[in-house]
Design a protein around this motif. Structure first.
Motif, PDB file in Angstrom:
ATOM      1  N   GLU A  90      55.081  32.252 -36.318  1.00 36.95           N
ATOM      2  CA  GLU A  90      54.283  31.000 -36.012  1.00 36.95           C
ATOM      3  C   GLU A  90      55.318  29.986 -36.894  1.00 36.95           C
ATOM      4  O   GLU A  90      55.493  30.120 -37.905  1.00 36.95           O
ATOM      5  N   LEU A 115      51.334  36.479 -27.402  1.00 40.15           N
ATOM      6  CA  LEU A 115      52.547  35.867 -28.445  1.00 40.15           C
ATOM      7  C   LEU A 115      53.588  35.071 -27.424  1.00 40.15           C
ATOM      8  O   LEU A 115      53.799  35.767 -26.445  1.00 40.15           O
ATOM      9  N   PHE A 140      50.824  40.752 -33.611  1.00 43.26           N
ATOM     10  CA  PHE A 140      49.600  40.561 -32.904  1.00 43.26           C
ATOM     11  C   PHE A 140      48.263  40.551 -33.625  1.00 43.26           C
ATOM     12  O   PHE A 140      47.550  39.670 -33.411  1.00 43.26           O
ATOM     13  N   GLN A 178      48.988  37.567 -36.613  1.00 41.53           N
ATOM     14  CA  GLN A 178      48.548  36.093 -36.368  1.00 41.53           C
ATOM     15  C   GLN A 178      47.123  36.166 -35.333  1.00 41.53           C
ATOM     16  O   GLN A 178      46.875  35.148 -35.120  1.00 41.53           O
ATOM     17  N   ARG A 179      46.593  37.244 -35.407  1.00 43.61           N
ATOM     18  CA  ARG A 179      45.143  37.195 -34.755  1.00 43.61           C
ATOM     19  C   ARG A 179      45.315  36.640 -33.614  1.00 43.61           C
ATOM     20  O   ARG A 179      44.268  35.751 -32.952  1.00 43.61           O
ATOM     21  N   LYS A 180      46.156  37.041 -32.644  1.00 40.43           N
ATOM     22  CA  LYS A 180      46.405  36.466 -31.282  1.00 40.43           C
ATOM     23  C   LYS A 180      46.598  37.828 -30.148  1.00 40.43           C
ATOM     24  O   LYS A 180      47.194  38.764 -30.671  1.00 40.43           O
ATOM     25  N   SER A 181      45.986  37.454 -29.085  1.00 44.21           N
ATOM     26  CA  SER A 181      46.297  38.551 -27.786  1.00 44.21           C
ATOM     27  C   SER A 181      47.700  38.160 -27.065  1.00 44.21           C
ATOM     28  O   SER A 181      48.028  39.071 -26.647  1.00 44.21           O
TER      29      SER A 181
END
Length: 200
Positions: A186, A113, A105, A108-111
């Motif tokens: 990713e 996945l 998280f 990948q700098r994402k909230s």
């Protein structure tokens, strides 16, 4: 569990009626009715016992709701605290694979996945309440969108998942990158170097 606000809101109509009855009862007992209406004063005097009983019932209603509201608030806070302590223990007991997955998280700098629902590590984190599946699986890939739950977020710190806000040495960086779960990566090319992360 109900909060004090919800306890009183649920009995709003009853409370309005009881408040009016309370005001009327008090007025009949304390106002100098002899100067206003001697007949009414005589009636009040003759039924004063019933008025006092009514006053006791009305006051008891408000006291009982206040006690219920206080107890509800106490038990709600205690329940929340117990849940937080339980989640803290769960996060502290994460294994290597679970920490590696949670790092994705940040990496990948994402909230959100998209992960394979049947993967044991994913299933374990979902079952423990750390991850939450927010939609059905993609029929083509079999992956589901997952997020870190609100109750777990305060405990998923950089330290808890093996990261640091400062710069990492090459050895630490290589260890972290090599431990990344293949199923969570990713498909696009990731940066060659990762020297620390900043909060989103």
């Amino acid at each position: 569990m109900d909060t004090p606000h919800s306890v009183f809101a649920a009995n709003k109509t009853l409370n309005i009626v009881m408040l009016w009855l309370f005001c009327v009862t008090v007025a009949l007992l304390v106002l100098p009715l002899e100067s206003i209406s001697p007949e009414l004063a005589l009636q009040v005097e003759a039924h004063k016992t019933y008025l006092f009983l009514a006053l006791i019932v009305e006051v008891s209603n408000f006291i009982s709701q206040a006690i219920i509201g206080f107890l509800s608030s106490y038990f709600t806070k205690r329940s929340i605290k117990q849940e937080q302590e339980a989640m803290k223990q769960v996060v502290a007991g994460l294994d290597f694979a679970e920490r590696a997955l949670l790092r994705e998280f940040v990496l990948q700098r994402k909230s959100v996945l998209y992960l394979p629902e049947g993967e044991p590590t994913v299933r374990s984190l979902v079952d423990s309440g750390i991850l939450n599946v927010i939609a059905d699986a993609d029929p083509e890939t079999g992956r589901v969108p997952v997020v870190i739950t609100k109750k777990a977020r305060p405990f998923i710190t950089y330290r808890a998942i093996g990261l640091t806000r400062g710069k990492m040495d090459d050895e630490m960086l290589e260890k972290i990158m090599n431990s990344r779960p293949e199923f969570a990566r990713e498909k696009k090319v990731m940066p060659r170097a990762y020297r620390g992360v900043k909060a989103a």
